[in-house]
Design an enzyme around this catalytic site. Structure first.
Site, PDB file in Angstrom:
ATOM      1  N   ASN A   1      30.369   5.614  54.330  1.00  0.00           N
ATOM      2  CA  ASN A   1      31.609   4.842  53.738  1.00  0.00           C
ATOM      3  C   ASN A   1      31.017   4.407  52.619  1.00  0.00           C
ATOM      4  O   ASN A   1      29.789   3.683  52.379  1.00  0.00           O
ATOM      5  CB  ASN A   1      32.155   3.887  54.747  1.00  0.00           C
ATOM      6  CG  ASN A   1      31.347   2.902  55.316  1.00  0.00           C
ATOM      7  OD1 ASN A   1      30.386   2.998  55.667  1.00  0.00           O
ATOM      8  ND2 ASN A   1      31.978   1.743  55.509  1.00  0.00           N
TER       9      ASN A   1
ATOM     10  N   GLU B   1      32.382   1.850  49.550  1.00  0.00           N
ATOM     11  CA  GLU B   1      33.498   0.944  49.057  1.00  0.00           C
ATOM     12  C   GLU B   1      33.674   0.677  47.865  1.00  0.00           C
ATOM     13  O   GLU B   1      32.364   0.861  47.056  1.00  0.00           O
ATOM     14  CB  GLU B   1      33.421  -0.386  50.089  1.00  0.00           C
ATOM     15  CG  GLU B   1      33.383  -0.258  51.370  1.00  0.00           C
ATOM     16  CD  GLU B   1      33.548  -1.461  52.400  1.00  0.00           C
ATOM     17  OE1 GLU B   1      33.043  -2.647  51.672  1.00  0.00           O
ATOM     18  OE2 GLU B   1      33.765  -1.163  53.372  1.00  0.00           O
TER      19      GLU B   1
ATOM     20  N   GLU C   1      33.674  10.064  56.907  1.00  0.00           N
ATOM     21  CA  GLU C   1      34.118  11.253  57.265  1.00  0.00           C
ATOM     22  C   GLU C   1      34.574  12.133  55.992  1.00  0.00           C
ATOM     23  O   GLU C   1      34.080  13.310  56.015  1.00  0.00           O
ATOM     24  CB  GLU C   1      35.487  11.337  58.311  1.00  0.00           C
ATOM     25  CG  GLU C   1      35.226  10.481  59.418  1.00  0.00           C
ATOM     26  CD  GLU C   1      35.717   9.104  59.517  1.00  0.00           C
ATOM     27  OE1 GLU C   1      35.071   8.411  58.427  1.00  0.00           O
ATOM     28  OE2 GLU C   1      36.185   8.467  60.429  1.00  0.00           O
TER      29      GLU C   1
ATOM     30  N   CYS D   1      40.522   6.821  60.594  1.00  0.00           N
ATOM     31  CA  CYS D   1      41.893   6.252  59.920  1.00  0.00           C
ATOM     32  C   CYS D   1      42.550   7.345  60.019  1.00  0.00           C
ATOM     33  O   CYS D   1      42.271   8.724  60.085  1.00  0.00           O
ATOM     34  CB  CYS D   1      41.390   5.332  58.924  1.00  0.00           C
ATOM     35  SG  CYS D   1      41.219   6.555  57.256  1.00  0.00           S
TER      36      CYS D   1
ATOM     37  N   CYS E   1      41.761   9.989  56.960  1.00  0.00           N
ATOM     38  CA  CYS E   1      40.756  10.700  57.312  1.00  0.00           C
ATOM     39  C   CYS E   1      41.048  11.950  58.658  1.00  0.00           C
ATOM     40  O   CYS E   1      40.878  12.921  58.581  1.00  0.00           O
ATOM     41  CB  CYS E   1      39.495  10.003  58.116  1.00  0.00           C
ATOM     42  SG  CYS E   1      38.501   9.413  56.762  1.00  0.00           S
TER      43      CYS E   1
END
Ligand code: THU
Length: 139
Positions: free
Chosen positions: A45, A47, A58, A87, A90
């Protein structure tokens, strides 16, 4: 072709997770995507200070596979502290691009918490099948 085991995918996802750029949430996620041709694509991830621009592990792994020219995928390992599920955004992208692959959820100790299909993660999906001429023609 070299046989890529789930253990190897988990190892790669662990390495990717270490590179997580998550100064805001401090929630580190790693992903490793196996293509049908036997290649592995990792993601973590990334950010943004403008929170909504964050990209999940993902989707970064999937983008990496697409950039390399892969068309078909087999399975996706996702690792986080407790082995959380992807989530909603995704789930849509996994199903759109990878189809009904196995999604293997792994915790911070490297233990498999759950193995679930992309289709199970996204019941009643919206998909390219809905973008037919019938549905998109001008009324
Ligand atoms: N995140 C992922 O990378 N994958 C998921 O499946 C859930 C959430 C990231 C996004 C954000 O950087 C952090 O985890 C907290 O939401």
């Amino acid at each position: 072709m070299k046989k890529i085991t789930t253990d190897l995918l988990i190892e790669q996802a662990i390495v990717a997770r270490k590179n997580s750029y998550s100064p805001y949430s401090k929630f580190k996620v790693g992903a490793a995507l196996l293509s049908k041709s036997g290649n592995v694509f990792v993601g973590t991830n990334v950010e943004s200070s403008s929170y909504g621009l964050t990209v999940c592990a993902e989707r970064n792994a999937i983008a990496s596979g697409i950039v390399a020219g892969e068309k078909e995928f087999e399975s996706l390992v996702v690792i986080s502290s407790e082995g959380v599920s992807p989530c909603g955004a995704c789930r849509q992208v996994i199903y759109d691009i990878c189809g009904n692959i196995d999604v293997i959820l792994v915790n911070g100790e490297g233990k498999i918490i759950n193995t679930i299909t992309a289709r199970e993660l996204l019941p009643y999906p919206f998909s390219s099948n809905n973008l037919t001429t019938k549905n998109t023609k001008k009324i």
